[in-house]
Design an enzyme around this catalytic site. Structure first.
Site, short mmCIF file in Angstrom:
data_model
loop_
_atom_site.label_atom_id
_atom_site.label_comp_id
_atom_site.label_asym_id
_atom_site.label_seq_id
_atom_site.Cartn_x
_atom_site.Cartn_y
_atom_site.Cartn_z
CG HIS A 188 -8.37 -3.10 -2.56
ND1 HIS A 188 -9.28 -2.31 -3.23
CD2 HIS A 188 -8.15 -2.50 -1.37
CE1 HIS A 188 -9.59 -1.26 -2.47
NE2 HIS A 188 -8.93 -1.36 -1.33
CG HIS B 268 -6.71 -3.18 2.92
ND1 HIS B 268 -6.00 -2.01 2.80
CD2 HIS B 268 -7.93 -2.94 2.36
CE1 HIS B 268 -6.74 -1.10 2.20
NE2 HIS B 268 -7.92 -1.63 1.92
CG ASP C 275 -2.05 0.97 1.12
OD1 ASP C 275 -3.20 0.52 1.05
OD2 ASP C 275 -1.79 2.20 1.11
CD GLU D 153 -8.95 5.93 1.21
OE1 GLU D 153 -7.89 5.78 0.56
OE2 GLU D 153 -8.98 6.21 2.41
CB VAL D 154 -8.94 2.10 -4.69
CG1 VAL D 154 -8.69 1.56 -6.09
CG2 VAL D 154 -7.91 3.17 -4.33
P1 5GP Z 1 -9.67 1.19 0.36
O1 5GP Z 1 -9.97 2.32 1.30
O2 5GP Z 1 -10.27 1.43 -1.00
O3 5GP Z 1 -9.99 -0.15 0.93
O4 5GP Z 1 -8.08 1.19 0.21
C1 5GP Z 1 -7.40 1.71 -0.88
C2 5GP Z 1 -5.94 1.67 -0.54
O5 5GP Z 1 -5.20 1.88 -1.72
C3 5GP Z 1 -5.50 2.77 0.45
O6 5GP Z 1 -4.95 2.15 1.60
C4 5GP Z 1 -4.48 3.57 -0.33
O7 5GP Z 1 -3.39 3.98 0.46
C5 5GP Z 1 -4.05 2.62 -1.43
N1 5GP Z 1 -3.66 3.25 -2.67
C6 5GP Z 1 -4.33 4.24 -3.32
N2 5GP Z 1 -3.68 4.58 -4.47
C7 5GP Z 1 -2.59 3.78 -4.53
C8 5GP Z 1 -1.52 3.66 -5.49
O8 5GP Z 1 -1.46 4.35 -6.49
N3 5GP Z 1 -0.58 2.71 -5.22
C9 5GP Z 1 -0.62 1.93 -4.11
N4 5GP Z 1 0.38 1.06 -3.95
N5 5GP Z 1 -1.61 2.02 -3.19
C10 5GP Z 1 -2.58 2.93 -3.39
#
Ligand code: 5GP
Ligand code: ZN
Length: 120
Positions: free
Chosen positions: A107, A109, A31, A102-103
């Site tokens: 995925h 974690h 991450d 957020e993305v």
């Molecule tokens: P979510 O909140 O969607 O479960 O987590 C998205 C995660 O993707 C966040 O922890 C964020 O730091 C990570 N992330 C967002 N953009 C990028 C990127 O461009 N590269 C990497 N390696 N991680 C990312």
């Protein structure tokens, strides 16, 4: 692949990331904003927006992603060592605004290492 999607672009190699695992269906990488000493993301190559968009056809893929978590945790020094050991890790899937996603590309974690961690 969705050209607007950051994880599609990472999986396709269009945006560089240090892949710690890859096969025909899945990639994994650290991450960018780690919430724990070890913070990896397990990402399918196929663009599925959320866990809630998964269908029966995705069960094997989901199983593979979850099954990969203990292996990657072990390879990064935070594997489960039994209930008496210090090791172990957290697996997390955020879904939608209520889940803090957020993305919008599915995925898992994988978080581990000495606490305290940033809230996640
Ligand atoms: P979510 O909140 O969607 O479960 O987590 C998205 C995660 O993707 C966040 O922890 C964020 O730091 C990570 N992330 C967002 N953009 C990028 C990127 O461009 N590269 C990497 N390696 N991680 C990312
Ligand atoms: Zn995507």
């Amino acid at each position: 692949m969705s050209a607007a999607c950051i994880f599609c672009q990472i999986a396709a190699g269009a945006i560089p990331a240090k892949l710690v695992y890859e096969d025909a269906e899945v990639v994994a990488f650290p991450d960018i904003n780690p919430a724990a000493p070890v913070h990896l993301l397990i990402v399918p190559r196929v663009h599925i927006e959320t866990l809630a968009d998964c269908e029966n056809q995705h069960q094997a893929l989901l199983g593979k992603m979850m099954g990969l978590a203990p292996r990657l945790a072990r390879e990064h020094g935070v594997g489960f060592e039994g209930r008496e050991g210090a090791g172990g890790f957290k697996t997390l899937v955020n879904t939608g605004p209520g889940g803090g996603q957020e993305v919008y590309h599915l995925h898992v974690h994988v978080l581990g290492g000495p606490r305290p961690w940033k809230a996640r």
